[in-house]
Motif scaffolding. Structure first.
Motif, PDB file in Angstrom:
ATOM      1  N   ASN A  44       8.298   0.759   0.184  1.00 20.37           N
ATOM      2  CA  ASN A  44       8.109   0.972  -1.252  1.00 20.37           C
ATOM      3  C   ASN A  44       8.010  -0.364  -1.972  1.00 20.37           C
ATOM      4  O   ASN A  44       8.809  -1.269  -1.729  1.00 20.37           O
ATOM      5  CB  ASN A  44       9.270   1.788  -1.833  1.00 20.37           C
ATOM      6  CG  ASN A  44       9.138   3.259  -1.527  1.00 20.37           C
ATOM      7  OD1 ASN A  44       8.170   3.902  -1.927  1.00 20.37           O
ATOM      8  ND2 ASN A  44      10.090   3.793  -0.779  1.00 20.37           N
ATOM      9  N   THR A  45       7.051  -0.451  -2.872  1.00 24.78           N
ATOM     10  CA  THR A  45       6.887  -1.683  -3.644  1.00 24.78           C
ATOM     11  C   THR A  45       7.885  -1.717  -4.794  1.00 24.78           C
ATOM     12  O   THR A  45       8.419  -0.679  -5.206  1.00 24.78           O
ATOM     13  CB  THR A  45       5.464  -1.776  -4.229  1.00 24.78           C
ATOM     14  OG1 THR A  45       5.284  -0.714  -5.176  1.00 24.78           O
ATOM     15  CG2 THR A  45       4.406  -1.712  -3.135  1.00 24.78           C
ATOM     16  N   PHE A  46       8.109  -2.908  -5.320  1.00 23.70           N
ATOM     17  CA  PHE A  46       8.968  -3.053  -6.483  1.00 23.70           C
ATOM     18  C   PHE A  46       8.445  -2.176  -7.622  1.00 23.70           C
ATOM     19  O   PHE A  46       9.214  -1.492  -8.295  1.00 23.70           O
ATOM     20  CB  PHE A  46       8.991  -4.521  -6.947  1.00 23.70           C
ATOM     21  CG  PHE A  46       9.993  -5.374  -6.242  1.00 23.70           C
ATOM     22  CD1 PHE A  46      10.004  -5.497  -4.869  1.00 23.70           C
ATOM     23  CD2 PHE A  46      10.937  -6.072  -6.960  1.00 23.70           C
ATOM     24  CE1 PHE A  46      10.930  -6.300  -4.222  1.00 23.70           C
ATOM     25  CE2 PHE A  46      11.864  -6.887  -6.337  1.00 23.70           C
ATOM     26  CZ  PHE A  46      11.865  -6.996  -4.967  1.00 23.70           C
ATOM     27  N   GLN A  47       7.155  -2.227  -7.833  1.00 22.96           N
ATOM     28  CA  GLN A  47       6.551  -1.482  -8.939  1.00 22.96           C
ATOM     29  C   GLN A  47       6.783   0.018  -8.782  1.00 22.96           C
ATOM     30  O   GLN A  47       7.108   0.711  -9.744  1.00 22.96           O
ATOM     31  CB  GLN A  47       5.044  -1.775  -9.030  1.00 22.96           C
ATOM     32  CG  GLN A  47       4.384  -1.188 -10.265  1.00 22.96           C
ATOM     33  CD  GLN A  47       4.846  -1.854 -11.549  1.00 22.96           C
ATOM     34  OE1 GLN A  47       4.831  -3.078 -11.652  1.00 22.96           O
ATOM     35  NE2 GLN A  47       5.260  -1.054 -12.527  1.00 22.96           N
ATOM     36  N   HIS A  48       6.641   0.529  -7.558  1.00 26.40           N
ATOM     37  CA  HIS A  48       6.825   1.965  -7.332  1.00 26.40           C
ATOM     38  C   HIS A  48       8.276   2.381  -7.588  1.00 26.40           C
ATOM     39  O   HIS A  48       8.518   3.409  -8.232  1.00 26.40           O
ATOM     40  CB  HIS A  48       6.406   2.343  -5.904  1.00 26.40           C
ATOM     41  CG  HIS A  48       6.572   3.794  -5.610  1.00 26.40           C
ATOM     42  ND1 HIS A  48       5.808   4.768  -6.229  1.00 26.40           N
ATOM     43  CD2 HIS A  48       7.420   4.447  -4.772  1.00 26.40           C
ATOM     44  CE1 HIS A  48       6.178   5.962  -5.785  1.00 26.40           C
ATOM     45  NE2 HIS A  48       7.163   5.787  -4.895  1.00 26.40           N
ATOM     46  N   VAL A  49       9.232   1.596  -7.112  1.00 28.40           N
ATOM     47  CA  VAL A  49      10.642   1.909  -7.345  1.00 28.40           C
ATOM     48  C   VAL A  49      10.920   1.907  -8.847  1.00 28.40           C
ATOM     49  O   VAL A  49      11.521   2.846  -9.385  1.00 28.40           O
ATOM     50  CB  VAL A  49      11.575   0.922  -6.600  1.00 28.40           C
ATOM     51  CG1 VAL A  49      13.035   1.161  -6.984  1.00 28.40           C
ATOM     52  CG2 VAL A  49      11.383   1.049  -5.088  1.00 28.40           C
ATOM     53  N   HIS A  50      10.480   0.867  -9.527  1.00 29.75           N
ATOM     54  CA  HIS A  50      10.647   0.766 -10.983  1.00 29.75           C
ATOM     55  C   HIS A  50      10.059   1.981 -11.681  1.00 29.75           C
ATOM     56  O   HIS A  50      10.719   2.618 -12.520  1.00 29.75           O
ATOM     57  CB  HIS A  50       9.982  -0.522 -11.491  1.00 29.75           C
ATOM     58  CG  HIS A  50       9.840  -0.566 -12.971  1.00 29.75           C
ATOM     59  ND1 HIS A  50       8.733  -0.039 -13.617  1.00 29.75           N
ATOM     60  CD2 HIS A  50      10.651  -1.053 -13.936  1.00 29.75           C
ATOM     61  CE1 HIS A  50       8.877  -0.197 -14.919  1.00 29.75           C
ATOM     62  NE2 HIS A  50      10.033  -0.821 -15.137  1.00 29.75           N
ATOM     63  N   ASP A  51       8.826   2.317 -11.363  1.00 28.81           N
ATOM     64  CA  ASP A  51       8.143   3.425 -12.036  1.00 28.81           C
ATOM     65  C   ASP A  51       8.846   4.758 -11.799  1.00 28.81           C
ATOM     66  O   ASP A  51       8.947   5.582 -12.713  1.00 28.81           O
ATOM     67  CB  ASP A  51       6.687   3.505 -11.580  1.00 28.81           C
ATOM     68  CG  ASP A  51       5.862   2.299 -12.043  1.00 28.81           C
ATOM     69  OD1 ASP A  51       6.339   1.532 -12.908  1.00 28.81           O
ATOM     70  OD2 ASP A  51       4.742   2.127 -11.511  1.00 28.81           O
ATOM     71  N   CYS A  52       9.344   4.971 -10.591  1.00 28.61           N
ATOM     72  CA  CYS A  52      10.070   6.213 -10.285  1.00 28.61           C
ATOM     73  C   CYS A  52      11.363   6.303 -11.085  1.00 28.61           C
ATOM     74  O   CYS A  52      11.703   7.375 -11.601  1.00 28.61           O
ATOM     75  CB  CYS A  52      10.370   6.300  -8.796  1.00 28.61           C
ATOM     76  SG  CYS A  52       8.929   6.647  -7.783  1.00 28.61           S
ATOM     77  N   LEU A  53      12.070   5.205 -11.185  1.00 29.04           N
ATOM     78  CA  LEU A  53      13.320   5.218 -11.945  1.00 29.04           C
ATOM     79  C   LEU A  53      13.066   5.546 -13.410  1.00 29.04           C
ATOM     80  O   LEU A  53      13.771   6.365 -14.011  1.00 29.04           O
ATOM     81  CB  LEU A  53      14.052   3.879 -11.813  1.00 29.04           C
ATOM     82  CG  LEU A  53      14.578   3.538 -10.418  1.00 29.04           C
ATOM     83  CD1 LEU A  53      15.215   2.148 -10.417  1.00 29.04           C
ATOM     84  CD2 LEU A  53      15.561   4.585  -9.925  1.00 29.04           C
ATOM     85  N   VAL A  54      12.056   4.934 -13.985  1.00 28.48           N
ATOM     86  CA  VAL A  54      11.727   5.195 -15.391  1.00 28.48           C
ATOM     87  C   VAL A  54      11.269   6.647 -15.573  1.00 28.48           C
ATOM     88  O   VAL A  54      11.633   7.304 -16.549  1.00 28.48           O
ATOM     89  CB  VAL A  54      10.647   4.206 -15.890  1.00 28.48           C
ATOM     90  CG1 VAL A  54      10.127   4.607 -17.253  1.00 28.48           C
ATOM     91  CG2 VAL A  54      11.204   2.779 -15.910  1.00 28.48           C
ATOM     92  N   LYS A  55      10.508   7.147 -14.613  1.00 29.67           N
ATOM     93  CA  LYS A  55       9.958   8.500 -14.723  1.00 29.67           C
ATOM     94  C   LYS A  55      11.010   9.594 -14.549  1.00 29.67           C
ATOM     95  O   LYS A  55      11.010  10.580 -15.279  1.00 29.67           O
ATOM     96  CB  LYS A  55       8.856   8.683 -13.681  1.00 29.67           C
ATOM     97  CG  LYS A  55       8.185  10.035 -13.720  1.00 29.67           C
ATOM     98  CD  LYS A  55       7.042  10.113 -12.730  1.00 29.67           C
ATOM     99  CE  LYS A  55       6.349  11.471 -12.793  1.00 29.67           C
ATOM    100  NZ  LYS A  55       5.205  11.542 -11.866  1.00 29.67           N
TER     101      LYS A  55
END
Length: 108
Positions: A44-55
């Motif tokens: 998992n990329t940093f961006q994907h982890v970040h986006d999932c948490l926000v979502k």
């Protein structure tokens, strides 16, 4: 009096049992909280982890999501949410379905 009559008299002449008085206070017990923990992985990329948490995590800000994403990467895991079991199970399931590596839900 005979021996049998003495035994019956003795058995019936004891004082009554008094139940303890009930307390007027009610002790409320809260349900335990549960932790949702994201684990580090190699795909998992940093961006994907970040986006999932926000979502998926209510009230998650972009800045807090980046902090947690870095914690996952550098420390191997991060507690991303703590609260009631039913909500914890929902967020855990949503993050897992989005592809994040999750630790089992555990009591806080």
């Amino acid at each position: 009096m005979t021996m049998v009559q003495l035994a019956v008299s003795y058995a019936t002449s004891t004082s009554p049992v008094i139940a303890p008085e009930k307390s007027g206070q009610v002790t409320r017990q809260h349900y335990p909280n549960y932790k949702v923990i994201v684990l580090d992985d190699d795909f998992n990329t940093f961006q994907h982890v970040h986006d999932c948490l926000v979502k998926y995590i209510p009230g998650m800000t972009s800045d807090r999501a980046w902090e947690l994403t870095n914690q996952v990467h550098f420390e191997g895991q991060a507690i991303v949410w703590v609260g009631p079991q039913e909500q914890a199970e929902l967020y855990h399931q949503q993050l897992s379905r989005a592809g994040l590596t999750m630790a089992p839900i555990e009591a806080a």
